[in-house]
Enzyme design. Structure first.
Site, mmCIF file in Angstrom:
data_model
loop_
_atom_site.group_PDB
_atom_site.id
_atom_site.type_symbol
_atom_site.label_atom_id
_atom_site.label_comp_id
_atom_site.label_asym_id
_atom_site.label_seq_id
_atom_site.Cartn_x
_atom_site.Cartn_y
_atom_site.Cartn_z
ATOM 1 N N SER A 141 0.854 -1.194 0.000
ATOM 2 C CA SER A 141 0.000 0.000 0.000
ATOM 3 C C SER A 141 0.885 1.237 0.000
ATOM 4 C CB SER A 141 -0.883 0.025 1.234
ATOM 5 O OG SER A 141 -1.471 1.306 1.399
ATOM 6 N N TYR A 155 -3.430 -0.820 9.556
ATOM 7 C CA TYR A 155 -3.276 -1.172 8.137
ATOM 8 C C TYR A 155 -1.873 -0.819 7.649
ATOM 9 C CZ TYR A 155 -4.451 -1.264 3.129
ATOM 10 O OH TYR A 155 -4.496 -1.534 1.783
HETATM 11 P P1 NDP Z 1 -11.520 -5.642 -1.901
HETATM 12 O O1 NDP Z 1 -12.026 -5.526 -0.511
HETATM 13 O O2 NDP Z 1 -12.249 -4.963 -3.010
HETATM 14 O O3 NDP Z 1 -11.332 -7.192 -2.270
HETATM 15 C C1 NDP Z 1 -10.665 -8.002 -1.342
HETATM 16 C C2 NDP Z 1 -10.407 -9.367 -1.933
HETATM 17 O O4 NDP Z 1 -9.667 -10.107 -0.945
HETATM 18 C C3 NDP Z 1 -11.669 -10.150 -2.202
HETATM 19 O O5 NDP Z 1 -11.432 -11.051 -3.267
HETATM 20 C C4 NDP Z 1 -11.864 -10.910 -0.881
HETATM 21 O O6 NDP Z 1 -12.593 -12.136 -0.995
HETATM 22 C C5 NDP Z 1 -10.427 -11.222 -0.532
HETATM 23 N N1 NDP Z 1 -10.291 -11.432 0.902
HETATM 24 C C6 NDP Z 1 -10.500 -10.546 1.900
HETATM 25 N N2 NDP Z 1 -10.326 -11.144 3.100
HETATM 26 C C7 NDP Z 1 -10.025 -12.444 2.811
HETATM 27 C C8 NDP Z 1 -9.762 -13.583 3.607
HETATM 28 N N3 NDP Z 1 -9.786 -13.528 4.953
HETATM 29 N N4 NDP Z 1 -9.494 -14.746 2.994
HETATM 30 C C9 NDP Z 1 -9.468 -14.837 1.651
HETATM 31 N N5 NDP Z 1 -9.725 -13.806 0.842
HETATM 32 C C10 NDP Z 1 -9.993 -12.621 1.424
HETATM 33 O O7 NDP Z 1 -10.007 -5.114 -1.831
HETATM 34 P P2 NDP Z 1 -9.068 -4.450 -2.940
HETATM 35 O O8 NDP Z 1 -9.213 -5.154 -4.219
HETATM 36 O O9 NDP Z 1 -9.230 -2.980 -2.878
HETATM 37 O O10 NDP Z 1 -7.651 -4.756 -2.291
HETATM 38 C C11 NDP Z 1 -6.773 -5.779 -2.753
HETATM 39 C C12 NDP Z 1 -5.422 -5.570 -2.095
HETATM 40 O O11 NDP Z 1 -4.933 -4.265 -2.443
HETATM 41 C C13 NDP Z 1 -5.460 -5.616 -0.576
HETATM 42 O O12 NDP Z 1 -4.306 -6.241 -0.097
HETATM 43 C C14 NDP Z 1 -5.490 -4.142 -0.189
HETATM 44 O O13 NDP Z 1 -4.988 -3.954 1.097
HETATM 45 C C15 NDP Z 1 -4.603 -3.561 -1.266
HETATM 46 N N6 NDP Z 1 -4.765 -2.128 -1.484
HETATM 47 C C16 NDP Z 1 -5.945 -1.604 -1.925
HETATM 48 C C17 NDP Z 1 -6.066 -0.243 -2.144
HETATM 49 C C18 NDP Z 1 -7.318 0.400 -2.625
HETATM 50 O O14 NDP Z 1 -7.384 1.654 -2.650
HETATM 51 N N7 NDP Z 1 -8.329 -0.348 -3.058
HETATM 52 C C19 NDP Z 1 -4.929 0.664 -1.921
HETATM 53 C C20 NDP Z 1 -3.735 0.010 -1.469
HETATM 54 C C21 NDP Z 1 -3.676 -1.337 -1.281
HETATM 55 P P3 NDP Z 1 -14.226 -12.166 -0.813
HETATM 56 O O15 NDP Z 1 -14.759 -11.551 -2.077
HETATM 57 O O16 NDP Z 1 -14.548 -13.609 -0.680
HETATM 58 O O17 NDP Z 1 -14.532 -11.346 0.401
#
Ligand code: NDP
Length: 246
Positions: A141, A155
């Site tokens: 991030s 975070y």
């Molecule tokens: P979303 O919340 O949109 O999607 C999260 C994804 O991770 C989903 O596929 C979800 O599965 C899965 N997930 C969450 N918790 C678990 C778990 N316990 N076990 C398995 N799968 C899990 O997040 P983003 O796409 O925005 O984020 C993706 C990555 O990018 C993360 O690591 C986030 O920290 C990072 N990030 C995002 C930013 C942003 O602005 N969006 C900025 C910086 C970093 P399910 O659909 O089943 O819940």
């Protein structure tokens, strides 16, 4: 471009957002893909259908990143389904924010378990399968190196931990020809951080390019790091954040 023909990839958290875009981009480049999810079975299956429509193999696995056994088993299942493993993308992550006084033990534990421990365990399990040309790419991030707002300590801590882990693992696996890198997205339009959300204008105000990124933007950088072209890149972090930290 088809830089990943014949490669076998595991993307954690591939049912939505950035992870779904990464899974699709890797498939577009030629890889077969396993993606994990926690709850979104239908969405995960929809991504798999898109992967298959590209002529690649796709599989969805329910694997809670908070559960150590599920994480390790998920890597083993992915390697079995694909007939090996070349690329691990540690993408699954959660955001637990808020004022210091309001953090619960559950928030702290969940952040540590999903954002850090799962990355360590999946990387360890994947390392047993990865050979010359193997790739581990984690999603960090823009908050990992510079924290520009209150309420994001847990975070930021979790993503900062991945920087040290990435550097150390790059040293551990480099002699085997496996690269390990981390990508640091900024505000990216997903369910976690919607461009139309109430926190969005404040984020845009801090960016050099004052608009949200798309999940596909992040996926493009991940695809490069997964490719042969990036064979000399390891232990490195890459900001893709609209210049928020400039
Ligand atoms: P979303 O919340 O949109 O999607 C999260 C994804 O991770 C989903 O596929 C979800 O599965 C899965 N997930 C969450 N918790 C678990 C778990 N316990 N076990 C398995 N799968 C899990 O997040 P983003 O796409 O925005 O984020 C993706 C990555 O990018 C993360 O690591 C986030 O920290 C990072 N990030 C995002 C930013 C942003 O602005 N969006 C900025 C910086 C970093 P399910 O659909 O089943 O819940």
């Amino acid at each position: 471009m088809e830089r990943l023909i014949g490669k076998k990839a595991l993307v954690t958290g591939g049912s939505r957002g950035i992870g779904a875009a990464i899974a699709l981009r890797l498939a577009q480049e030629g890889a077969d893909v396993v993606l994990t999810y926690e709850r979104s079975q239908d969405k995960a299956q929809a991504v798999v259908s898109q992967v298959e429509a590209l002529g690649r193999k796709g599989f969805a696995l329910a694997a809670d990143s908070a559960d150590p056994e599920a994480v390790k088993a998920g890597v083993g299942k992915a390697a079995a389904l694909l007939g090996g493993l070349d690329i691990l993308v540690n993408n699954a992550g959660i955001f637990r924010g808020g004022p210091v006084a309001e953090w619960s033990l559950a928030d702290i534990d969940a952040t540590l378990a999903v954002n850090i421990r799962a990355v360590v365990l999946a990387s360890q399990a994947a390392a047993a399968h990865l050979g010359e040309g193997g790739r581990i790419i984690s999603i960090g991030s823009c908050l990992a190196e510079r924290v520009i707002e209150p309420g994001v300590s847990l975070y930021a801590m979790s993503k900062a931990a991945l920087i040290g882990f990435t550097k150390g693992l790059a040293r551990d696996l480099g002699p085997r020809g496996v690269t390990v890198n981390i990508v640091h997205p900024g505000s990216t339009d997903t369910d976690m951080n919607p461009a139309a959300g109430e926190r969005a204008d404040a984020q845009r105000a801090k960016m050099a390019i004052p608009r949200y990124g798309k999940p596909e933007d992040i996926a493009g950088l991940v695809a490069y790091l997964a490719s042969e072209e990036a064979r000399f890149v390891t232990g490195a972090g890459f900001a893709i954040d609209g210049g928020v930290n400039t």
